[in-house]
Enzyme design. Structure first.
Site, PDB file in Angstrom:
ATOM      1  N   GLY A  36       0.797  -1.231   0.000  1.00 36.00           N
ATOM      2  CA  GLY A  36       0.000   0.000   0.000  1.00 36.00           C
ATOM      3  C   GLY A  36       0.820   1.267   0.000  1.00 36.00           C
ATOM      4  N   CYS A 245     -28.233  -9.640 -16.266  1.00 36.40           N
ATOM      5  CA  CYS A 245     -27.611  -9.453 -17.578  1.00 36.40           C
ATOM      6  C   CYS A 245     -28.546  -9.969 -18.670  1.00 36.40           C
ATOM      7  CB  CYS A 245     -26.279 -10.200 -17.648  1.00 36.40           C
ATOM      8  SG  CYS A 245     -25.545 -10.193 -19.299  1.00 36.40           S
ATOM      9  N   CYS A 248     -26.603 -13.144 -20.518  1.00 33.36           N
ATOM     10  CA  CYS A 248     -26.268 -14.412 -19.859  1.00 33.36           C
ATOM     11  C   CYS A 248     -27.069 -14.652 -18.589  1.00 33.36           C
ATOM     12  CB  CYS A 248     -24.775 -14.469 -19.544  1.00 33.36           C
ATOM     13  SG  CYS A 248     -24.299 -13.518 -18.079  1.00 33.36           S
ATOM     14  N   CYS A 270     -23.395  -7.626 -18.724  1.00 32.23           N
ATOM     15  CA  CYS A 270     -22.148  -7.767 -17.960  1.00 32.23           C
ATOM     16  C   CYS A 270     -21.051  -6.877 -18.520  1.00 32.23           C
ATOM     17  CB  CYS A 270     -21.604  -9.198 -18.036  1.00 32.23           C
ATOM     18  SG  CYS A 270     -22.563 -10.404 -17.163  1.00 32.23           S
ATOM     19  N   CYS A 276     -19.026 -13.008 -19.273  1.00 33.26           N
ATOM     20  CA  CYS A 276     -20.347 -13.125 -19.884  1.00 33.26           C
ATOM     21  C   CYS A 276     -20.360 -14.210 -20.947  1.00 33.26           C
ATOM     22  CB  CYS A 276     -20.720 -11.762 -20.475  1.00 33.26           C
ATOM     23  SG  CYS A 276     -22.457 -11.593 -20.883  1.00 33.26           S
TER      24      CYS A 276
END
Lengths: 280, 262, 369
Positions: A36, A245, A248, A270, A276
Site C-alpha cells: 500500500g 444481464c 447471460c 455484464c 459473460c
C-alpha cells in the site's frame, strides 16, 4: 503509433531497455515489501500518452517474459479501443501470447475493473492508476500527504466520509473507494467501482499498481487484508441492480447500462465480456 | 507512565529565547505553569507574547532554552526534543490551540459536526452516530443551536466560529490549552459571552492554559497569574489581581493606567 | 436484440489510415521536406527540441511533420523517442560566456562592452502581414558584420557582480557529483534549484509565459530587469572514459536570459540585486525570459519573501509545467469511463429516490393535518 516505427531489432524486448526494467523491478520489490505504500520511480515517456496507461504498461513491460500470457481489459472488456491498443503494443514489442480468457492469463493489465472470474495464485493483476494518492482531493500538496502517510494521520479521510453521510445519508463514494491495506496504509485501488473492492481482500493473486504520469508504483502481495473504509454503523456496501444481464442472466456481476433506442429503453449487460461469454 | 504528580508543573520554560534574524523576539523567559492554572501573558503588540506562545506550542523553534511538558502519554518531555510525529499527536490529543482568527483553527469546507468530530476520528472513533452525538453535545455546551450541526463554518458568525473552534479543541479533553487573543476582533457583547463560556469550561474541565492577550480586562476575568512582557522580556509577574491592582514595574503601571475607566 | 459490437481492432486500424491520410493532405500539393521545416519553420523546431529535451534538428523537424504542426504532439513524439536512446554520460557544463553571439542585448545599461547586438529578431518589425511571402521568390542575403569568434562578450552580470551589486550565481555541481536528472528520476519536493531549472527548461512555454506575466501584474512581483539576453552557438564538450580529456562533440544554438531582480538585504547585510535564469535551445527569447521570471519567483522562500502567489508556489508550478503530462491527462477524459459513471448513476438514482420518498411522506403528513 504507426506500425512502421517498430522495425525488427529496433527496440529491446518489451520496449524498455534492461536498465529501466531493473529500476522498475526494484521499485516493485520495494512496493511488495511495504503493502500500500507509494514508491516513487523514474517513469519514462512511453509511446502512449500519459493518462492512457503508461504506468500499467511500464509495470507489465518490466515483468513480462516469453512464457507469459497477457490479457488486457478496459472497463472490463477486451475489445474497447484502449485495451486493443495496449494488447497490440505488447504483442509486437514482447512477442508474447495474448488472450481474452481470465483463466488462461498469467498477467492481466486492467483499467477500472477487476475480472469477475476469481483469480488464482501465480496470476498478476496490473492496475492502471491515474491519481495514486488517495488523499489528493482532500490535500493537494504532495509534501503534506507524504507526511500524513508517514505519521498515519488519516483523520482527514475519515472526516470526508463523515461529511458524506451528513450530506447524503450514506457514504456517496462509488468508485476509487479508499481502502486500508494490511492495517497500515490507506490506498487508492484505482477507479474500479466499489463493487470490485471485496475482490482485493486477501486475493491469491499479486496486485501491482502503476501510475506513469505521477511516477508511483504500489502493490498488494497475495493474501493481504484490504479493508474498505467505513463507519461501524454505516458499513461498506456494494452496488446492486434489480435487473440481470440480458445476455447471460448473471445476477452477480457488474452490469453496464446500454441505451438501445431513442425512447431511452435500457438494457443491462455484464461489463466483464469474458465472464459473460463463458456463461452463455 | 503518567505525569500526574500533583506537585509537578504541567509546563515549564527555562531561558527561552527566540530570534528573527537580528531581532530578539523573546529573551530568557522562565516560568512554571501548574495544573489547573490559567497563565496570562500581556503586553502591547510587538512585546513578543505571541512568539512565546508559538514556541511553547511547538509551532516555532527557539534558539535557546528548554520547554518541558508533563504529558499523560510519555511523562515529562522536552517539547522541541520530541519527534515531529509525537509532537503532532500531542497537539491533537493533550493540547488545544485557540487561534485569534477561528478560520485558522477550523476546516471551513466541512460541517461543524465534522470539525468537532475530527479529533475523535483521528484517534480511531468509528461510530458515526456516537461521533455525531458527541459533536451535538459539544455544540450545546458552547451555546450553538443544534440545528447548525451540519452547517459549514462559512455560514457562521465570527462569534459562532470562535465557539466552534473552542469545541473542536476541547472534544479531545486536552490538559493544556494555548489561546492567542481568543476574543480579539469580536464585538464587545460577543466577547463577553465567549469569555463567560471559557471561564466556565476552564473551571469544569480543570484545564491548564496559557492565554495571550493585550486586553487587561480579559486577563482579569480569565487568568490566575499574569506575566507582563515588554520588548521580549518579562518585566513583571504575579497573581493577576495583585499585578493589576498594585503594579510595581513602570511599564505595567502605564498599561494599567491606560485602560479607559468604564 | 442487442448484440455487443466487436471491432475495436478494425476501427483502430482505419483510424490510423485516416490520420496518415490527413497528415499528407492533398496529394497535388508538394510534400514538406524535413529541410524545409528545419530552415523555414526553425522556431517550431527550436521549441520542440527544448521541451522535448533533445537537441537534434532533424528529429525535431520529423516530429513537427508527423504531428501536422501540433507542437505539443511533436514534443511528445520526440520525448518518446528519447526514451529509447542509450545514455553515455553527462557533458561538461556549457560555457555561455564564450558564446559566439548572433544577438545580445541588455535592458539594464544603455551600452555595454561589446555593444548591443540587435541580430535577427521580430522585436523591431511592424506586425503587418507580408503578402510578398505568399509568393515564393529569391531574397538577397542580409549583410552582416564579420563575426569575431575570438572575442567573447563579457557578461553584464559579471560587471555588476564585481562591484558586489549582484549576488553571485549559485555554485555549480562539485567534482564527481552527478547531476540530478528529471528524465531518469521522479520529481522530489522540495526541489533543489538545479532540478527546478530543469523542470522549467522543459516546461510548457505557454504555462511559464502566463506565470511570468502574472508576476509582472502583481502576483509576486520581483521587479525584473533584463540584465542580458544572448543568442548564439556554444560548443558541447564531453569527457569519454577512454580518453580522459574533454573533446568537443557538437555546436548548439542556445538562448540565455540573465534577469536582474529585486534586491535583498537587511539592516546588517548590504543589499544586492538577485538573479533569475532562463535557458532554451535555439532562438527562444519569450521562453527564456518567462523561465527567468518564474525561476526568480520560486526563490521567494529562499530569499525570505512572502510567497502567496501561484508563480511562487513550487509544488503548483513544477507539478503542472510538463505539457506532455498535462496533455495526456487532460485528453484521457476521452477514454471510456462508463463503468465509473455507471457506479455514479446507481448512487444518484438511489439518493434521488430517497429524497423523493421523504418529500412524498412529508406531503402526506401535511395533508393529514
Amino acid at each position: 503509433m504507426p506500425d512502421s516505427n517498430i522495425q525488427e531489432g529496433a527496440y529491446n524486448y518489451a520496449y524498455l531497455d534492461e536498465q529501466t526494467k531493473r529500476m522498475i523491478r526494484r521499485a516493485i520489490l520495494k512496493a511488495v515489501a511495504v503493502p500500500g505504500y507509494q514508491v516513487p520511480f523514474g517513469g519514462r515517456e512511453m509511446p502512449l500518452p500519459y493518462g492512457w496507461g503508461t504506468g500499467g504498461i511500464q509495470v507489465t513491460a518490466a515483468i513480462i517474459g516469453q512464457d507469459d500470457t497477457l490479457k488486457v481489459i478496459d472497463q472490463g472488456a477486451d475489445d474497447t479501443t484502449n485495451a486493443v491498443s495496449i494488447r497490440r503494443f505488447f504483442a509486437k514489442v514482447a512477442d508474447v501470447a495474448t488472450t481474452t480468457s481470465t483463466e488462461e492469463a498469467t498477467i492481466i493489465q486492467t483499467r477500472h475493473r477487476v475480472p469477475e472470474t476469481p483469480l488464482r495464485e501465480g496470476q498478476i493483476l496490473v492496475f492502471q492508476v491515474p491519481i495514486p494518492e488517495p488523499l489528493r482531493m482532500l490535500e493537494p500538496r504532495e509534501t503534506e500527504t507524504r507526511t500524513l502517510h508517514a505519521l498515519s494521520e488519516y483523520g482527514v479521510m475519515q472526516v470526508s466520509l463523515y461529511e458524506s453521510i451528513a450530506r447524503h445519508g450514506r457514504i456517496a463514494k462509488t468508485y476509487n473507494y479508499p481502502v486500508m491495506v494490511n492495517g497500515r496504509y490507506i490506498m487508492s485501488p484505482s477507479p474500479i467501482p466499489k463493487f470490485d473492492n471485496p475482490k482485493l481482500d486477501r486475493s491469491p493473486a499479486l496486485q501491482l499498481y502503476g501510475a506513469g504520469r505521477e511516477k508511483r508504483i504500489y502493490a498488494v502481495p497475495p493474501y493481504t487484508p484490504v479493508k474498505s473504509l467505513d463507519f461501524d454503523d454505516h458499513p461498506f456496501e456494494v452496488e446492486s441492480w434489480t435487473e440481470c444481464c440480458a445476455l447471460c442472466g448473471s445476477r452477480e456481476s457488474f452490469l453496464d447500462e446500454m441505451i438501445v433506442d431513442d425512447a431511452g429503453k435500457r438494457m443491462f449487460i455484464c461489463s466483464d465480456t469474458d465472464w459473460c461469454e463463458r456463461r452463455r | 507512565m503518567s505525569g500526574s504528580l500533583l506537585s509537578a508543573p504541567i509546563l515549564s520554560a527555562r531561558g527561552l529565547t527566540k530570534r528573527f534574524g537580528g531581532r530578539i523576539a523573546c529573551r530568557d523567559i522562565d516560568f512554571d505553569l501548574w495544573p489547573g492554572e490559567v497563565l496570562g501573558v500581556v503586553g502591547e503588540s510587538g512585546s513578543g507574547k505571541t512568539t512565546l506562545l508559538n514556541c511553547l506550542a511547538g509551532r516555532m523553534t527557539p534558539e535557546a532554552g528548554a520547554i518541558t511538558y508533563d504529558s499523560a502519554a510519555y511523562g515529562p518531555v522536552d517539547v522541541h526534543g520530541l519527534s515531529e510525529a509525537r509532537r503532532r499527536l500531542l497537539s491533537r490529543t493533550e493540547w488545544g490551540f485557540v487561534n485569534q482568527d477561528a478560520r485558522d483553527g477550523l476546516r471551513m469546507g466541512v460541517s461543524a459536526g465534522a470539525n468537532i468530530g475530527e479529533r475523535l476520528m483521528a484517534v480511531g472513533a468509528r461510530h458515526y452516530g456516537d461521533i455525531r452525538r458527541t459533536a451535538a453535545d459539544w455544540l450545546d455546551r458552547v451555546e450553538i443551536e443544534p440545528d447548525r450541526l451540519d452547517d459549514r463554518p462559512t455560514t457562521y458568525s465570527g462569534g459562532m466560529r470562535q465557539r466552534l473552534q473552542i469545541a473542536r479543541n476541547l472534544v479531545s479533553k486536552p490538559r493544556l490549552v494555548f489561546m492567542d487573543e481568543p476574543t480579539g476582533g469580536l464585538d464587545v457583547s460577543v466577547q463577553a459571552r465567549i469569555l463567560d463560556l471559557l471561564r466556565g469550561l476552564v473551571g469544569t474541565l480543570n484545564l491548564s492554559a496559557v492565554l495571550v492577550t493585550h486586553d487587561l480586562g480579559v486577563a482579569r476575568l480569565l487568568t490566575h497569574r499574569l506575566m507582563v512582557m515588554q520588548g521580549g522580556r518579562v518585566v513583571e509577574d504575579g497573581l493577576t489581581d495583585q499585578v493589576l491592582d498594585d503594579p510595581q514595574h513602570a511599564y505595567t503601571q502605564m498599561l494599567v493606567a491606560s485602560i479607559l475607566p468604564v | 436484440m442487442y448484440v455487443a459490437v466487436k471491432g475495436g481492432e478494425t476501427a483502430i486500424a482505419h483510424s490510423l489510415d485516416l490520420i496518415a491520410d490527413k497528415r499528407r493532405g492533398d496529394r497535388d500539393v508538394a510534400e514538406l521536406s524535413l529541410e524545409q521545416i528545419d530552415q523555414q519553420l526553425g522556431l517550431a523546431v527550436d521549441r520542440v527540441m527544448t521541451e522535448g529535451s533533445c537537441y537534434d534538428r532533424a528529429l525535431a523537424a520529423l516530429a513537427v511533420k508527423q504531428a501536422r504542426g501540433d507542437l505539443v504532439e511533436a514534443i511528445f513524439l520526440l520525448r518518446a523517442y528519447r526514451t529509447t536512446l542509450p545514455r553515455f554520460g553527462d557533458s561538461v557544463p556549457i560555457d555561455t560566456t564564450s558564446m559566439v553571439v548572433e544577438r545580445r542585448i541588455s535592458g539594464t545599461f544603455k551600452d555595454v562592452p561589446g555593444g548591443q547586438v540587435l541580430g535577427p529578431t521580430y522585436d523591431y518589425t511592424h506586425r503587418l502581414l507580408d503578402f510578398s511571402l505568399a509568393a515564393s521568390g529569391a531574397r538577397p542575403h542580409a549583410p552582416t558584420a564579420p563575426v569575431d569568434s575570438a572575442q567573447a562578450l563579457p557578461r553584464v552580470g559579471d560587471i555588476l557582480e564585481r562591484d558586489g551589486l549582484l549576488e553571485p550565481p549559485p555554485p555549480g555541481k562539485s567534482e564527481g557529483e552527478t547531476a540530478e536528472d528529471l528524465t531518469r528520476q521522479p520529481l522530489a519536493l522540495p526541489a533543489s534549484r538545479p532540478l527546478r531549472l530543469q523542470n522549467l527548461a522543459r516546461g510548457d512555454e505557454g504555462f511559464l509565459l502566463a506565470l511570468g506575466y502574472s508576476t509582472q501584474r502583481g502576483y509576486g512581483n520581483n521587479h525584473p530587469f533584463v540584465g542580458e539576453i544572448r543568442f548564439g552557438s556554444v560548443p558541447v564538450s564531453f569527457v569519454p572514459e577512454e580518453l580522459g580529456f574533454a573533446i568537443e562533440i557538437a555546436d548548439i544554438d542556445v538562448t540565455e536570459c540573465d534577469m536582474v531582480n529585486q534586491f535583498a538585504g537587511s539592516h546588517d547585510v548590504p543589499p544586492q540585486f538577485t538573479r533569475g535564469y532562463g535557458l532554451a535551445f535555439g532562438h527562444a527569447e519569450r521562453k527564456a525570459i518567462a523561465m527567468a521570471l518564474v525561476d526568480r519567483a520560486l526563490r521567494a522562500q529562499e530569499l525570505s519573501e512572502s510567497a502567496d502567489s501561484p508563480a511562487q508556489d513550487e509544488e503548483f508550478v513544477l507539478a503542472h509545467s510538463d505539457n506532455v503530462e498535462a496533455s495526456g491527462f487532460v485528453q484521457h477524459l476521452k477514454l471510456p469511463h462508463y463503468v465509473d459513471f455507471q457506479s455514479e448513476l446507481v448512487t444518484v438514482r438511489a439518493l434521488r429516490e430517497e429524497v423523493e420518498k421523504r418529500n412524498r411522506r412529508a406531503a402526506l403528513d401535511q395533508a393529514a393535518e
